[in-house]
Structures are given as C-alpha cells and as structure tokens.
Design a protein around this motif. Structure first.
Motif, mmCIF file in Angstrom:
data_model
loop_
_atom_site.group_PDB
_atom_site.id
_atom_site.type_symbol
_atom_site.label_atom_id
_atom_site.label_comp_id
_atom_site.label_asym_id
_atom_site.label_seq_id
_atom_site.Cartn_x
_atom_site.Cartn_y
_atom_site.Cartn_z
ATOM 1 N N TYR A 51 0.802 -1.216 0.000
ATOM 2 C CA TYR A 51 0.000 0.000 0.000
ATOM 3 C C TYR A 51 0.840 1.274 0.000
ATOM 4 O O TYR A 51 0.514 2.265 -0.650
ATOM 5 C CB TYR A 51 -0.975 0.037 1.198
ATOM 6 N N HIS A 54 1.598 3.782 -2.820
ATOM 7 C CA HIS A 54 0.675 4.850 -3.229
ATOM 8 C C HIS A 54 0.996 6.206 -2.592
ATOM 9 O O HIS A 54 1.301 7.154 -3.313
ATOM 10 C CB HIS A 54 -0.776 4.422 -2.994
ATOM 11 N N HIS A 78 -1.167 11.013 3.911
ATOM 12 C CA HIS A 78 -2.560 11.359 3.617
ATOM 13 C C HIS A 78 -3.572 10.234 3.823
ATOM 14 O O HIS A 78 -4.729 10.494 4.099
ATOM 15 C CB HIS A 78 -2.701 11.959 2.213
ATOM 16 N N ASP A 79 -3.172 8.979 3.700
ATOM 17 C CA ASP A 79 -4.135 7.883 3.871
ATOM 18 C C ASP A 79 -4.050 7.215 5.239
ATOM 19 O O ASP A 79 -4.749 6.239 5.501
ATOM 20 C CB ASP A 79 -3.948 6.825 2.770
ATOM 21 N N ASP A 144 -2.890 12.671 -5.355
ATOM 22 C CA ASP A 144 -3.517 11.427 -4.929
ATOM 23 C C ASP A 144 -4.343 10.847 -6.083
ATOM 24 O O ASP A 144 -4.197 9.697 -6.475
ATOM 25 C CB ASP A 144 -4.404 11.747 -3.712
#
Ligand code: MN
Length: 496
Positions: A51, A54, A78-79, A144
C-alpha cells in the motif's frame, strides 16, 4: 507476484528534491516516510503492490511540483487516518497541527463522490473548494487522484467509470480554474481513455502519426531556431517540442468536423526565454526566418487569457512548407501555465500560515473572477469572497452532498432533497447516531433520514427551528393542505 516485490526507499524521494530544500526538510520527510510506511505495514493495493507505494508516489508528485516540505510530508501521511490504526491526533502529536490539518482535510475530501447525478455536480465542486480550506490540500488531492488514475486499470469496470467521470466533471475543471494546465490535460486524457476508449485510441493514433511525420522537421527547426537566436545574441532557457493532449485535440477536431488540416497546434515548438523583452525579440527573429500565417499571431502577454495564461503564439511555414506553431514565453510564464497556482507556492518554505491563507483568498478571488466568464458555476460570481463561509455541506448515506445554510437541521435537509421526504421524515441519524430533528448539522456530517410512510403531515413545531425558507414554506403548505383535507372530510361527515 513480481509487483509485490516493488520496494520504495527514502533515497528515491530525496533524489527528486532539488537544491531548494534544506537539511531540515529532509529530516521532516524522512520522519514522515518512516511513520507512514510503518502505519501501512502489511497492507496491499488492488494492483498487488504494498500500500505504501501509493502515498509514496503522491509524495513524489508533490516533490515534482516543488511544493514546501510540509505539503510533501502530508502527502506521505494522507491515507493514514482513513486506512490505518493511527489517527489525525497521532499525526498532530508527531508532526504538529499544520500537517495534521492538511491530512484531516484530505480525509474529509475523500468522502466526496460523484455518481453521475447532474443535480449534485455543482455542490460537489463547491464543496471541494470549501472543504479544502487551503489550496495545499487541493494539490495533495490532485496528486492522490493522479496516481489513482495511473493505476485505475486494477479496479473493476463500474468503479473505473465512476472515478473517470468524477475526474472529468470535478477534478479537470478545478485544475483548469487553478491554471494547472499539466494536471488538467492528464486528468482529461485518463478519463477520456476509460470513458470513450474507441475515440481515445483513434485520437491517440492520429497524434502518433503526426509526431512520426513531423518529428524530423521539428528537429531541424529546433536546430535552425537555436542557431538563429545565437546569431542575434538572444539567449534562451530551453527550446522543446510539445504534443497536444488527446482530449483537447479530440474536442478541437469535433469543432472542425474532424478536419485535421484546420488544427495547427497538434505539435508546437516552445521557446523559453529569460524576460519579456526577449519574447518579442524571438518573435521578430522567427518572422525574419519563416513566413508567418496571416491572422495567427496572438499576444497573450499583453492580453492574457482569462485564466492568466501568458505567451506569444505564432504559426509559420517552415523550410519544407509545412505549418508549425511557436509558443514563446518566459520561464515564469511557463511554470505558471503548467502548474498554475502551485507555481506560486514553490520555494516558499518560510511563509507563515497567515500569509498563505491571504494568498489562497486572493486566488479564490481570482478564480471567482474567472468563473464570471464561464457558464459553469456562473452564479457563484454573485456571491461574496466568503462565499462558502455561511454554507454547510452534508452527506447522504449514498455519498451525495447537500448544500445548506449554516445551522440547518435534518428537517431542512429532508425538504432540500424532496418535499415528500420532508413531510414524512420521522427520525434522523447523524454520523450513525440517532439525533433530534432540531439538531444543527455541521459540514461533513453524514445524515440519514428515516421515513415514516404512514405519516400524514409535518409537525407544526418544526416551523420553530427550521432554518431554510424552502422548508418553512413547504411545511406551511403541507399543513394547510392537511387542514383543508380534514375540514372537507368533517364537512362531508356533517352533511351525511
Ligand atoms: Mn490516497
């Protein structure tokens, strides 16, 4: 799986940063890198990659935009609140309020979804801008989404189409408003590819043919122009060819009924120079060497386009008699046309939050001015600069956005959706919890309305707290109707 072997390391990011970043930026970024990588440990994307590839890709894009290190750090993080155990509070404790507030805003923006309903598009666009609060959040969201578009193939078709539509309807127009030409072009091309695959490959093929055909003469022209500029002692920063984006060519072709010969700027030559005086000098030199096409000289330096675009354009016949467009501009104009608002944010590590917000408000004012020249969102120009300050944006459980005045209640929301829903609403859940019908909603709340099908009329006490005139008048007329119905049935009984 080979793709799951893909690893990232901090050096890759460090290498993408140019000399404008100092040692303290690197320290911050390495901390954010380590924090985010640990938080996402063990997660994979639909592409099969870890992940963390990203957020890392997002950070690289922000570094390419040369944005301040705290923005890049927020990109790495950000995630985290959405997908991991760590919260926005954890990020605040570790990295301070500024970075945490950007990450928090990104998380909220993630809830905005476009599902093809015309009536909600406007609200989504407004909300996007309003919730972003400061423009740095828009940059992160753009990076993003750009990476998501690059890896869109990994999603099932219905999701690909939904996202491609959303990018074309929301992201590309906002990128255009912000003068971010490069992002707009890429957003449009990725959407085009998934939404109209046939037209996309047809246009792409046309472009490739054109580049193959004109490649050699472009190379010749580039050398020729470079020599001429030397001979006249006019320095240049860069000369390069640029190929039109697919979607933009496709639209132009539609305008000219597919007549390629009417589109002169499929491939264009760009000359970047150091100042405005040199721009005009280059124009003069070019016209001495090549014959210009009459009526094709455009001075967007003296008269910029509404979105601020500046350049000199001229179309000429080259040595072989083929038509070639030149775009002449300074380095600053070039950065502005590729990166728009983002260009103003470069190298401003030291600016305070206040300064930044002032700039963002100025940008908003500029965006608004632009909107007045455009039909979409046209009515926004009637509103004041604080256009969003007295509005709230509330989600339905399906992810639609309802735009309401501040202090609005679930009843206001119900009537904003449909009169029948207003008349029959029995209960409201705000963010999953039962709430009283007079509770003031806040921006970002998710409000579910529970309907009682057997309900005959609204409660007249609602008039005491509803905020919108629309809800008031609908309640009054429903009560009026119900009373009339009651009277006439009483009257009927009396007559019997
Ligand atoms: Mn993301």
């Amino acid at each position: 799986m080979i793709s799951s072997m893909i690893t990232v390391n901090f050096t890759q990011l460090a290498n993408r940063l140019d000399g404008h970043y100092g040692p303290e930026d690197l320290v911050l970024l390495e901390r954010a890198f380590t924090f985010a990588q640990a938080a996402h440990e063990g997660q994979t994307r639909t592409t099969g990659e870890p992940y963390f590839t990203h957020p890392f890709a997002v950070a690289l894009k922000l570094a390419d935009l040369k944005l301040p290190s705290n923005v890049i750090a927020a990109g790495l993080l950000h995630d985290v609140p959405e997908d991991t155990e760590r919260t926005v509070e954890d990020i605040a404790a570790e990295f301070g309020d500024d970075i945490a507030s950007m990450v928090g805003a990104i998380t909220k923006l993630g809830k905005v979804k476009y599902r093809g309903e015309e009536r909600y598009i406007e609200n989504l666009r407004k909300m996007f801008v309003a919730m972003a609060e400061d423009v740095r959040v828009v940059f992160i969201k753009f990076a993003d989404r750009m990476h998501n578009m690059e890896t869109l193939y990994a999603l099932p078709e219905h999701k690909r189409l939904r996202i491609a539509n959303e990018v074309l309807e929301i992201y590309a127009p906002i990128a255009n408003r912000l003068g971010m030409g490069e992002y707009r072009g890429l957003f449009e091309d990725y959407s085009f590819k998934y939404l109209e695959p046939k037209d996309y490959s047809w246009t792409k093929h046309l472009l490739e043919e054109r580049v193959k055909k004109f490649g050699p003469s472009l190379d010749r022209a580039m050398k020729h122009v470079s020599n001429e500029l030397h001979r006249h002692s006019v320095g240049y920063v860069d000369i390069h060819g640029r190929v039109k984006h697919c979607y933009s060519l496709y639209r132009k072709l539609q305008k000219y009924k597919n007549d390629m010969s009417k589109v002169y700027d499929i491939v264009a030559m760009r000359v970047i120079v150091k100042d405005v005086t040199d721009c005009y000098a280059v124009l003069g030199i070019l016209h001495g060497v090549y014959t210009p096409l009459p009526g094709r000289i455009k001075d967007y330096i003296a008269q910029p386009k509404p979105n601020g675009y500046q350049s000199l354009h001229t179309t000429v016949f080259d040595e072989s008699g083929s038509i070639l467009e030149f775009q002449i501009r300074t380095q600053a104009m070039h950065e502005e046309s590729e990166y728009g608002v983002a260009a103003h944010w470069r190298y401003k590590q030291g600016a305070t939050r206040e300064e930044r917000n002032v700039e963002w408000m100025e940008e908003l004012a500029r965006i608004q001015k632009e909107l007045s020249t455009n039909d979409f969102m046209a009515h926004l120009n009637e509103l004041k600069l604080d256009m969003f300050r007295d509005r709230i944006f509330v989600f339905t459980p399906k992810g639609d956005v309802i735009d309401l005045p501040e202090e609005s209640t679930p009843i206001d929301m119900a009537y904003a959706i449909h009169t029948e829903i207003g008349n029959k609403v029995a209960q409201a859940k705000i963010n999953g919890e039962i709430a009283s019908l007079d509770r003031a909603l806040k921006s970002g709340d998710m409000c579910e309305l529970i309907i009682d099908k057997n309900r005959k009329m609204p409660n007249k006490d609602w008039l005491k707290f509803v905020k919108t005139r629309h809800a008031k008048s609908k309640i009054r007329s429903a009560l009026h109707e119900a009373q009339r119905g009651l009277l006439s049935s009483l009257w009927g009984k009396m007559k019997r």
